[in-house]
Design a protein around this motif. Sequence first.
Motif, PDB file in Angstrom:
ATOM      1  N   VAL A   1       0.834  -1.210   0.000  1.00 31.46           N
ATOM      2  CA  VAL A   1       0.000   0.000   0.000  1.00 31.46           C
ATOM      3  C   VAL A   1       0.864   1.254   0.000  1.00 31.46           C
ATOM      4  CG1 VAL A   1      -1.981  -1.123   1.103  1.00 31.46           C
ATOM      5  CG2 VAL A   1      -0.217  -0.040   2.532  1.00 31.46           C
ATOM      6  N   GLY A   2       2.178   1.053  -0.156  1.00 33.03           N
ATOM      7  CA  GLY A   2       3.104   2.188  -0.206  1.00 33.03           C
ATOM      8  C   GLY A   2       3.037   2.898  -1.540  1.00 33.03           C
ATOM      9  N   ARG A   3       3.012   2.117  -2.613  1.00 33.85           N
ATOM     10  CA  ARG A   3       2.985   2.714  -3.961  1.00 33.85           C
ATOM     11  C   ARG A   3       1.641   3.372  -4.208  1.00 33.85           C
ATOM     12  NH1 ARG A   3       6.980  -1.256  -4.163  1.00 33.85           N
ATOM     13  NH2 ARG A   3       8.954  -0.221  -4.604  1.00 33.85           N
ATOM     14  N   TYR A   4       0.569   2.693  -3.832  1.00 34.55           N
ATOM     15  CA  TYR A   4      -0.763   3.312  -3.870  1.00 34.55           C
ATOM     16  C   TYR A   4      -1.466   3.030  -2.563  1.00 34.55           C
ATOM     17  CZ  TYR A   4      -0.491   4.701  -8.738  1.00 34.55           C
ATOM     18  OH  TYR A   4      -0.124   5.309  -9.904  1.00 34.55           O
ATOM     19  N   PHE A   5      -2.175   4.033  -2.092  1.00 34.48           N
ATOM     20  CA  PHE A   5      -2.959   3.868  -0.881  1.00 34.48           C
ATOM     21  C   PHE A   5      -4.279   3.177  -1.224  1.00 34.48           C
ATOM     22  CE2 PHE A   5      -6.375   5.436   1.883  1.00 34.48           C
ATOM     23  CZ  PHE A   5      -5.922   4.935   3.094  1.00 34.48           C
ATOM     24  N   TYR A   6      -4.652   2.213  -0.399  1.00 31.67           N
ATOM     25  CA  TYR A   6      -5.949   1.530  -0.566  1.00 31.67           C
ATOM     26  C   TYR A   6      -6.792   1.742   0.696  1.00 31.67           C
ATOM     27  CZ  TYR A   6      -4.384  -0.734  -4.816  1.00 31.67           C
ATOM     28  OH  TYR A   6      -3.949  -0.971  -6.085  1.00 31.67           O
ATOM     29  N   PRO A   7      -8.085   2.069   0.535  1.00 27.69           N
ATOM     30  CA  PRO A   7      -8.900   2.394   1.715  1.00 27.69           C
ATOM     31  C   PRO A   7      -9.135   1.205   2.643  1.00 27.69           C
ATOM     32  CG  PRO A   7     -10.209   2.513  -0.308  1.00 27.69           C
ATOM     33  CD  PRO A   7      -8.807   2.243  -0.725  1.00 27.69           C
ATOM     34  N   VAL A   8      -9.497   1.520   3.879  1.00 25.16           N
ATOM     35  CA  VAL A   8      -9.728   0.507   4.913  1.00 25.16           C
ATOM     36  C   VAL A   8     -10.715  -0.559   4.430  1.00 25.16           C
ATOM     37  CG1 VAL A   8     -10.735   0.133   7.212  1.00 25.16           C
ATOM     38  CG2 VAL A   8      -9.211   2.090   6.812  1.00 25.16           C
TER      39      VAL A   8
ATOM     40  N   GLY B   1       5.438   6.628  -0.439  1.00 22.15           N
ATOM     41  CA  GLY B   1       4.382   6.934   0.525  1.00 22.15           C
ATOM     42  C   GLY B   1       4.561   6.198   1.846  1.00 22.15           C
ATOM     43  N   TRP B   2       4.392   6.934   2.938  1.00 21.83           N
ATOM     44  CA  TRP B   2       4.402   6.343   4.292  1.00 21.83           C
ATOM     45  C   TRP B   2       2.949   6.277   4.727  1.00 21.83           C
ATOM     46  CZ3 TRP B   2       8.582   5.025   7.666  1.00 21.83           C
ATOM     47  CH2 TRP B   2       8.179   4.663   8.954  1.00 21.83           C
TER      48      TRP B   2
ATOM     49  N   GLU C   1       3.172  -0.840  -7.979  1.00 17.22           N
ATOM     50  CA  GLU C   1       3.628   0.295  -8.798  1.00 17.22           C
ATOM     51  C   GLU C   1       2.652   0.594  -9.945  1.00 17.22           C
ATOM     52  OE1 GLU C   1       5.627  -2.154  -7.763  1.00 17.22           O
ATOM     53  OE2 GLU C   1       7.706  -1.477  -7.526  1.00 17.22           O
ATOM     54  N   TYR C   2       2.124  -0.454 -10.553  1.00 16.67           N
ATOM     55  CA  TYR C   2       1.266  -0.264 -11.728  1.00 16.67           C
ATOM     56  C   TYR C   2      -0.183  -0.678 -11.453  1.00 16.67           C
ATOM     57  CZ  TYR C   2       5.793   0.501 -13.815  1.00 16.67           C
ATOM     58  OH  TYR C   2       7.036   1.016 -14.084  1.00 16.67           O
ATOM     59  N   ILE C   3      -0.534  -0.725 -10.167  1.00 14.04           N
ATOM     60  CA  ILE C   3      -1.892  -1.171  -9.784  1.00 14.04           C
ATOM     61  C   ILE C   3      -2.461  -0.138  -8.814  1.00 14.04           C
ATOM     62  CG2 ILE C   3      -3.222  -3.037  -8.712  1.00 14.04           C
ATOM     63  CD1 ILE C   3      -0.700  -4.833  -9.369  1.00 14.04           C
ATOM     64  N   SER C   4      -3.382   0.686  -9.320  1.00 12.23           N
ATOM     65  CA  SER C   4      -3.791   1.823  -8.490  1.00 12.23           C
ATOM     66  C   SER C   4      -5.219   1.728  -7.969  1.00 12.23           C
ATOM     67  CB  SER C   4      -3.623   3.118  -9.283  1.00 12.23           C
ATOM     68  OG  SER C   4      -4.409   3.057 -10.459  1.00 12.23           O
ATOM     69  N   ASP C   5      -5.954   0.671  -8.324  1.00 13.69           N
ATOM     70  CA  ASP C   5      -7.306   0.607  -7.779  1.00 13.69           C
ATOM     71  C   ASP C   5      -7.704  -0.831  -7.410  1.00 13.69           C
ATOM     72  OD1 ASP C   5      -9.275  -0.631  -9.887  1.00 13.69           O
ATOM     73  OD2 ASP C   5      -7.893   0.650 -11.017  1.00 13.69           O
ATOM     74  N   PRO C   6      -8.691  -0.948  -6.508  1.00 17.24           N
ATOM     75  CA  PRO C   6      -9.086  -2.262  -5.979  1.00 17.24           C
ATOM     76  C   PRO C   6      -9.461  -3.285  -7.054  1.00 17.24           C
ATOM     77  CG  PRO C   6     -10.034  -0.554  -4.614  1.00 17.24           C
ATOM     78  CD  PRO C   6      -9.387   0.148  -5.782  1.00 17.24           C
ATOM     79  N   ASP C   7     -10.190  -2.868  -8.067  1.00 14.53           N
ATOM     80  CA  ASP C   7     -10.601  -3.817  -9.109  1.00 14.53           C
ATOM     81  C   ASP C   7      -9.391  -4.450  -9.783  1.00 14.53           C
ATOM     82  OD1 ASP C   7     -13.265  -3.860  -9.000  1.00 14.53           O
ATOM     83  OD2 ASP C   7     -13.619  -2.916 -10.968  1.00 14.53           O
ATOM     84  N   HIS C   8      -8.415  -3.616 -10.077  1.00 14.48           N
ATOM     85  CA  HIS C   8      -7.204  -4.100 -10.733  1.00 14.48           C
ATOM     86  C   HIS C   8      -6.413  -5.008  -9.775  1.00 14.48           C
ATOM     87  CE1 HIS C   8      -3.333  -2.958 -13.156  1.00 14.48           C
ATOM     88  NE2 HIS C   8      -3.621  -4.233 -13.233  1.00 14.48           N
TER      89      HIS C   8
END
Length: 559
Positions: free
Chosen positions: A181-188, A215-216, A499-506
Amino acid sequence: MENDNKQEMTMKEIIDKSLILLILLFSLISCAEKEVVTVDYQVVPLPQEIKILNEKPFVLSRTTVIAYPEENEKLKSNADFLSEYIFVTTGMKLKVKAGESGKNAIQLNTGYDHDNKEAYRMVIDENGIEIDGVNENGVFYGIQTLRKSLLPFFKGKEIEFPAGTITDYPRFSYRAALFDVGRYFYPVEFIKRFIDILALHNVNYFHWHLTEDQGWRLEIKKYPKLTEIGSIRKETLVGHLKSEPHEYDNTPHGGFYTQEEVKEIVKYAQERYITIIPEIDLPGHMLAAMAAYPELGCKGGPYEVSTKWGIHEDVLCMGKEGTYQFLEDVFTEVTELFPSEYIHIGGDECPKTRWEACPDCQSKIRELGLKDDGERTAEQKLQSYSMSVVEQFLKEKGRRIIAWEEILDGGIAENPVVMSWLKEESGADAAMKGYDVIMTPHREVYIDYYQSEDKENEPLAIGGFLPVERVYNFEPVPSVLTEEQRKHIIGTQVNLWTEYISDPDHAEYMLLPRLAAISEVQWSDSQSKDFEKFRLRLKDLFQFYDVYNYNAARHVFNY
Ligand code: ACM
Ligand code: ZN
């Protein structure tokens, strides 16, 4: 009057006849409803032993109850899960009750005698089903097997469970998936959904990669800027890192988990018998922290949260005392949040160029008497030293470190679990040296790799080619090891880097069904491996993916 009477009789006859017709109609309808379907227990991951007896089956009905021993709150929670699972697939909401069940029941118990602490036994006869675990987690796995045996297309049919016994336990004690979740943040909410997906596959550890150059994501009370500054990057690279010139999206990206959210997620996972292993990656991959606190770097900054992927030369300065204090403070809060015995401290991809030029790092190297010895450089030893300081600190708190295989490059660590990812033979080497090892070779289990050779028609990925079959055929225990050394291979996991996956569906598309393949590697007997049979079981599992709207990739059925 006579006529009237006659007419009344006729009316009565008509009513009687209609009633008979109605009853006939109802019984026809209920007969039509009663198409019988039979459970086959052939789920993913495949149970160790399924014995079917030629005796009367158990028939599940709306009046079946799920019973658990009085005052066993964990089994009550398990019973509630089972009731909900059965409801989702069959539409029947079974009652949960404390105590002995009697007939027509699914009885949960603990006390089953087996060497494997996660084992369970399921006994089915005409009166019901008993799931008996060594512990409550074994019962939970029995529940998963029962749940997956009840296929969603059984809804509205008469469901028969053949009499028999299932004896089941995992091959490996460590069965995990990493999510970055560092490369992209994913919600709780998605993290919880991810945990639900892990539970469906009998996974028992969630390796949560929480900090990165980009991202931290973890609130640390003593260092508020880690999230105020370190959780946000000003923009993100568009396209692949290898496609130059680089272009950026000019859109800030950020997000982090508050400590309250982390506690909630840890509890959510615990209820599903999943331990969360937090990873604070050091001394490399720390640029976001250094952007917040530039004194952590050799040059003192300024630094910015990285906007592109790859390995970064700016890493923590391991010559300054302040860095060690920072790590101690961060891990103090980490251990307060995460009860896991294992804490992952990273150690991968740490270039040494800054340390070579840094007066503080060089003076630390002299102070410690670290020398190049032809095999290892002084800087590699400085990395091992710094990680062993964290190891000792965590050991005092009763914890054990996991680190990427580079931790062995410098030689010093005491008792780490080594996560082998880079070189094919590093896991075997570590096991031969007596270290416990988790096998995560990138060619076999990095599920950020493409799953089809038709890359043009796939979402952009980091590279590679890792179809389901390859994951399924992965054997984590290197054949060069002796019987004794093999015991050091404690398990395996898939790694979902983002790195190349920015959303939950993906993320779900990359995870499923490759997670199903690794779950059989993690759980089932390697002797029973058969990809075509696995594919059939996977078809059934896809019914669950569909019911829960999990976005699974379907390449595996395209031939
Ligand atoms: C890693 O893939 N950098 C551990
Ligand atoms: Zn330095």
